[in-house]
Design a protein around this motif. Structure first.
Motif, PDB file in Angstrom:
ATOM      1  N   GLY A   1       8.048 -10.168  -0.476  1.00  0.00           N
ATOM      2  CA  GLY A   1       8.338 -11.596  -0.356  1.00  0.00           C
ATOM      3  C   GLY A   1       9.089 -11.964   0.905  1.00  0.00           C
ATOM      4  O   GLY A   1       8.964 -13.092   1.391  1.00  0.00           O
ATOM      5  N   LEU A   2       9.881 -11.033   1.469  1.00  0.00           N
ATOM      6  CA  LEU A   2      10.631 -11.322   2.695  1.00  0.00           C
ATOM      7  C   LEU A   2       9.712 -11.703   3.850  1.00  0.00           C
ATOM      8  O   LEU A   2      10.142 -12.392   4.784  1.00  0.00           O
ATOM      9  CB  LEU A   2      11.487 -10.106   3.093  1.00  0.00           C
ATOM     10  CG  LEU A   2      12.811  -9.928   2.358  1.00  0.00           C
ATOM     11  CD1 LEU A   2      13.490  -8.644   2.785  1.00  0.00           C
ATOM     12  CD2 LEU A   2      13.727 -11.124   2.601  1.00  0.00           C
TER      13      LEU A   2
ATOM     14  N   GLU B   1      13.035  -4.272  -5.610  1.00  0.00           N
ATOM     15  CA  GLU B   1      13.244  -4.184  -4.160  1.00  0.00           C
ATOM     16  C   GLU B   1      11.916  -4.212  -3.413  1.00  0.00           C
ATOM     17  O   GLU B   1      11.793  -4.860  -2.355  1.00  0.00           O
ATOM     18  CB  GLU B   1      14.027  -2.914  -3.829  1.00  0.00           C
ATOM     19  CG  GLU B   1      15.472  -2.945  -4.289  1.00  0.00           C
ATOM     20  CD  GLU B   1      16.176  -1.612  -4.110  1.00  0.00           C
ATOM     21  OE1 GLU B   1      17.344  -1.623  -3.687  1.00  0.00           O
ATOM     22  OE2 GLU B   1      15.551  -0.564  -4.387  1.00  0.00           O
ATOM     23  N   ILE B   2      10.903  -3.524  -3.949  1.00  0.00           N
ATOM     24  CA  ILE B   2       9.576  -3.563  -3.326  1.00  0.00           C
ATOM     25  C   ILE B   2       9.052  -4.994  -3.308  1.00  0.00           C
ATOM     26  O   ILE B   2       8.560  -5.492  -2.276  1.00  0.00           O
ATOM     27  CB  ILE B   2       8.586  -2.648  -4.069  1.00  0.00           C
ATOM     28  CG1 ILE B   2       8.980  -1.171  -3.911  1.00  0.00           C
ATOM     29  CG2 ILE B   2       7.162  -2.869  -3.560  1.00  0.00           C
ATOM     30  CD1 ILE B   2       8.869  -0.616  -2.512  1.00  0.00           C
TER      31      ILE B   2
ATOM     32  N   SER C   1       0.804  -1.219   0.000  1.00  0.00           N
ATOM     33  CA  SER C   1       0.000   0.000   0.000  1.00  0.00           C
ATOM     34  C   SER C   1       0.837   1.269   0.000  1.00  0.00           C
ATOM     35  O   SER C   1       0.366   2.321  -0.427  1.00  0.00           O
ATOM     36  CB  SER C   1      -0.943   0.008   1.219  1.00  0.00           C
ATOM     37  OG  SER C   1      -1.904  -1.007   1.097  1.00  0.00           O
ATOM     38  N   VAL C   2       2.061   1.202   0.501  1.00  0.00           N
ATOM     39  CA  VAL C   2       2.902   2.409   0.557  1.00  0.00           C
ATOM     40  C   VAL C   2       4.065   2.314  -0.424  1.00  0.00           C
ATOM     41  O   VAL C   2       5.041   3.055  -0.308  1.00  0.00           O
ATOM     42  CB  VAL C   2       3.416   2.662   2.001  1.00  0.00           C
ATOM     43  CG1 VAL C   2       2.249   2.772   2.963  1.00  0.00           C
ATOM     44  CG2 VAL C   2       4.387   1.575   2.453  1.00  0.00           C
ATOM     45  N   ALA C   3       3.953   1.418  -1.409  1.00  0.00           N
ATOM     46  CA  ALA C   3       5.050   1.220  -2.360  1.00  0.00           C
ATOM     47  C   ALA C   3       5.405   2.510  -3.090  1.00  0.00           C
ATOM     48  O   ALA C   3       6.587   2.817  -3.294  1.00  0.00           O
ATOM     49  CB  ALA C   3       4.682   0.125  -3.361  1.00  0.00           C
TER      50      ALA C   3
ATOM     51  N   PRO D   1       6.416 -12.465  -5.372  1.00  0.00           N
ATOM     52  CA  PRO D   1       6.360 -11.005  -5.546  1.00  0.00           C
ATOM     53  C   PRO D   1       7.630 -10.425  -6.161  1.00  0.00           C
ATOM     54  O   PRO D   1       7.563  -9.476  -6.950  1.00  0.00           O
ATOM     55  CB  PRO D   1       6.148 -10.486  -4.114  1.00  0.00           C
ATOM     56  CG  PRO D   1       5.581 -11.643  -3.357  1.00  0.00           C
ATOM     57  CD  PRO D   1       6.224 -12.851  -3.958  1.00  0.00           C
ATOM     58  N   ALA D   2       8.797 -10.991  -5.805  1.00  0.00           N
ATOM     59  CA  ALA D   2      10.047 -10.494  -6.378  1.00  0.00           C
ATOM     60  C   ALA D   2      10.102 -10.778  -7.879  1.00  0.00           C
ATOM     61  O   ALA D   2      10.573  -9.942  -8.661  1.00  0.00           O
ATOM     62  CB  ALA D   2      11.243 -11.132  -5.667  1.00  0.00           C
ATOM     63  N   ILE D   3       9.626 -11.959  -8.282  1.00  0.00           N
ATOM     64  CA  ILE D   3       9.582 -12.283  -9.714  1.00  0.00           C
ATOM     65  C   ILE D   3       8.655 -11.306 -10.440  1.00  0.00           C
ATOM     66  O   ILE D   3       8.983 -10.795 -11.522  1.00  0.00           O
ATOM     67  CB  ILE D   3       9.123 -13.732  -9.929  1.00  0.00           C
ATOM     68  CG1 ILE D   3      10.172 -14.704  -9.387  1.00  0.00           C
ATOM     69  CG2 ILE D   3       8.846 -14.012 -11.412  1.00  0.00           C
ATOM     70  CD1 ILE D   3       9.714 -16.156  -9.352  1.00  0.00           C
TER      71      ILE D   3
END
Length: 390
Positions: free
Chosen positions: A52-53, A46-47, A31-33, A347-349
Motif C-alpha cells: 500500500g505504501l 507489514e507486507i 511476488s517476493v512476499a 492491501p494493509a486491510i
C-alpha cells in the motif's frame, strides 16, 4: 491512415510500453512476499503495508503535481516519475529491514503518482472525442501487463536467484522507459492547459464529478490489487506450489490485456458502458467465489481476466467526462488524490484480515466487497452527471 492518426497511435503504443514499468515495479513486493517473510521476518500486515505504501505519496502529491503540470511538459513529468520508480526500486533491492523497504516503496510511490497523472492526460489529449474508451483501455492495460510480467518474472527470480533481483529488473525497465519517453513522446497539437498559475480552476460541479469518478476507479483497482496480492496465498493454502499459484493468478492479468482493450472498443461502438461494467463486476465476484475450489482455479482466473476486470478503460474514461479539457492536469491531480486515498489502505486491510484469521478467504471476500462498491459508485456518478452540468 493520415499522419496525425499514425502519430496518436504511435504515442499510445509508446506510453503503453513505458507504463508497463509501473505495474512491473509495483508487483515486486507481492511476488517476493514469501521470501521477505522468511528472510526479513515480516508479517503479512507489514507486507500489505509495503504494498500500500506504493500509493501513499499520491494522497499528498497528486494535486500539487496537477498544478505543476501547468508549468512543465507532460513528457518531463512522465520521465521524472519513471526515474523515481527506478531509484526507489534500487533502494529496495539493497534493503535489509522493513524501514528501508518502506523508504524505497515511498520513493517508487512518488514516481508512480507523478507519471500516472500525465500518462492519462496525454492520452486524453490525443484521443479526446475519438475512441477515448479504446485508448484509455489500452493505456490502463499496461498496468496488469506489468503485474503479470512481475508475477511470473519476479517469482522466478526470487526462487532461482534472490528476491533482490526482482527489484533490480523492475528498476532497469523503468529507467529504459524514462529514456524512451524523453526522446520520443510528443504532446497533442491541440492540447489545452489552463492558465493562472496555482489558481484552483475546477468549478464545484467538476470537483464533485471528479471525486465520484475517482471513487469508481479507486474501488475497482483496490479490488484488483487485493486479488493479485492475496489470491496466490489462497491457492498455496489449497495445495499449489508458490510459483504455480503465481502463474495461475497471472493468467487473469495476461488475458485482461486483450479483453480490456476489446471491452473499451465494444463500449465505444455500442455506447453501453454502464451495462458492460455491471455485468463484468458480477463476473468478477463469481470468479472470486469459485477461486477456493482447487480444480476451478484456472477457470476462475480466466473468468476474472476475460470478463471481471475487462472494464478498466471504460471506468478510466469517466475521468475525461468529469472535467473541462483545459482543466485536465488539475482535474487528474484531484482524481488521483482520491484514488490513492482509497486504494492505499486496501492491501494493509487485506493483510490484517489474513493475519487475524490465518485464512485467505477473508482478503478475497474483501475484494468481492470492493467490486460491489464499484457498481454503487458508478451508479452515483451517473446520477450526479445528469444533474451537474460542467
Amino acid at each position: 491512415m493520415p499522419p496525425s492518426n499514425r502519430t496518436r497511435w504511435f504515442i499510445l503504443a509508446l506510453l503503453f510500453f513505458c507504463r508497463i514499468g509501473l505495474g512491473f515495479q509495483f508487483q515486486t513486493l507481492g511476488s517476493v512476499a514469501g521470501e521477505l517473510t522468511e528472510q526479513l521476518r515480516l508479517n503479512y500486515t507489514e507486507i500489505g503495508s509495503l504494498i500500500g505504501l506504493f500509493m501513499v505519496p499520491g494522497m499528498i502529491l497528486a494535486l500539487p503535481a496537477g498544478f505543476a503540470g501547468r508549468f512543465m511538459s507532460d513528457r518531463f513529468f512522465i520521465g521524472l516519475g519513471l526515474i523515481a520508480l527506478a531509484a526507489g526500486g534500487g533502494l529496495a533491492a539493497v534493503a535489509d529491514s522493513f524501514n528501508l523497504l518502506a523508504t524505497g516503496r515511498l520513493i517508487c510511490g512518488v514516481g508512480f503518482v507523478i507519471s500516472n497523472i500525465f500518462f492519462a492526460e496525454v492520452v486524453a489529449d490525443w484521443f479526446s472525442g475519438k475512441e477515448l474508451a479504446t485508448a484509455m483501455s489500452a493505456l490502463v492495460m499496461a498496468w496488469p501487463f506489468g503485474i503479470a510480467m512481475g508475477q511470473i518474472g519476479h517469482g522466478w527470480l526470487a526462487v532461482n536467484f534472490d528476491w533482490r533481483w526482482a527489484f533490480v529488473a523492475a528498476s532497469l525497465y523503468c529507467l529504459a522507459g524514462a529514456l524512451l519517453v524523453m526522446f520520443f513522446c510528443r504532446e497533442a497539437p491541440e492540447s489545452a492547459k489552463a492558465s493562472g498559475g496555482f489558481k484552483f480552476t475546477l468549478n464545484r460541479n467538476e470537483v464533485l464529478l471528479v471525486v465520484i469518478a475517482s471513487a469508481v476507479w479507486s474501488l475497482f483497482n483496490a479490488g484488483y490489487v487485493v486479488y493479485v496480492s492475496f489470491a496466490p496465498i489462497a491457492l498455496v493454502a489449497g495445495g499449489y506450489e508458490t510459483v504455480s499459484a503465481l502463474g495461475i493468478i497471472s493468467i487473469a492479468s495476461w488475458v485482461m490485456i486483450f479483453s480490456g482493450i476489446a471491452c473499451g472498443h465494444i463500449a465505444d461502438r455500442s455506447g453501453r458502458h454502464d451495462l458492460m461494467l455491471y455485468v463484468c463486476m458480477a463476473a468478477a465476484i463469481v470468479a472470486l467465489m469459485i477461486l477456493f475450489v482447487s480444480p476451478l482455479a484456472v477457470p476462475s482466473s480466466l473468468l476474472f481476466g476475460l470478463i471481471g476486470v475487462a472494464p478498466a478503460g471504460v471506468i478510466m474514461a469517466l475521468s475525461a467526462s468529469a472535467m473541462k479539457p483545459e482543466n485536465r492536469a488539475l482535474g487528474m491531480g484531484l482524481f488521483f488524490s482520491i484514488y490513492f486515498l482509497i486504494q492505499a489502505p486496501a492491501p494493509a486491510i487485506a493483510g490484517w484480515l489474513y493475519d487475524l484469521t490465518a485464512d485467505a478467504f477473508w482478503p478475497v471476500l474483501f475484494a468481492m466487497a470492493l467490486f460491489f462498491a464499484t457498481v454503487l459508485a458508478n451508479l452515483a456518478f451517473r446520477f450526479a452527471q445528469k444533474r451537474l452540468p460542467l
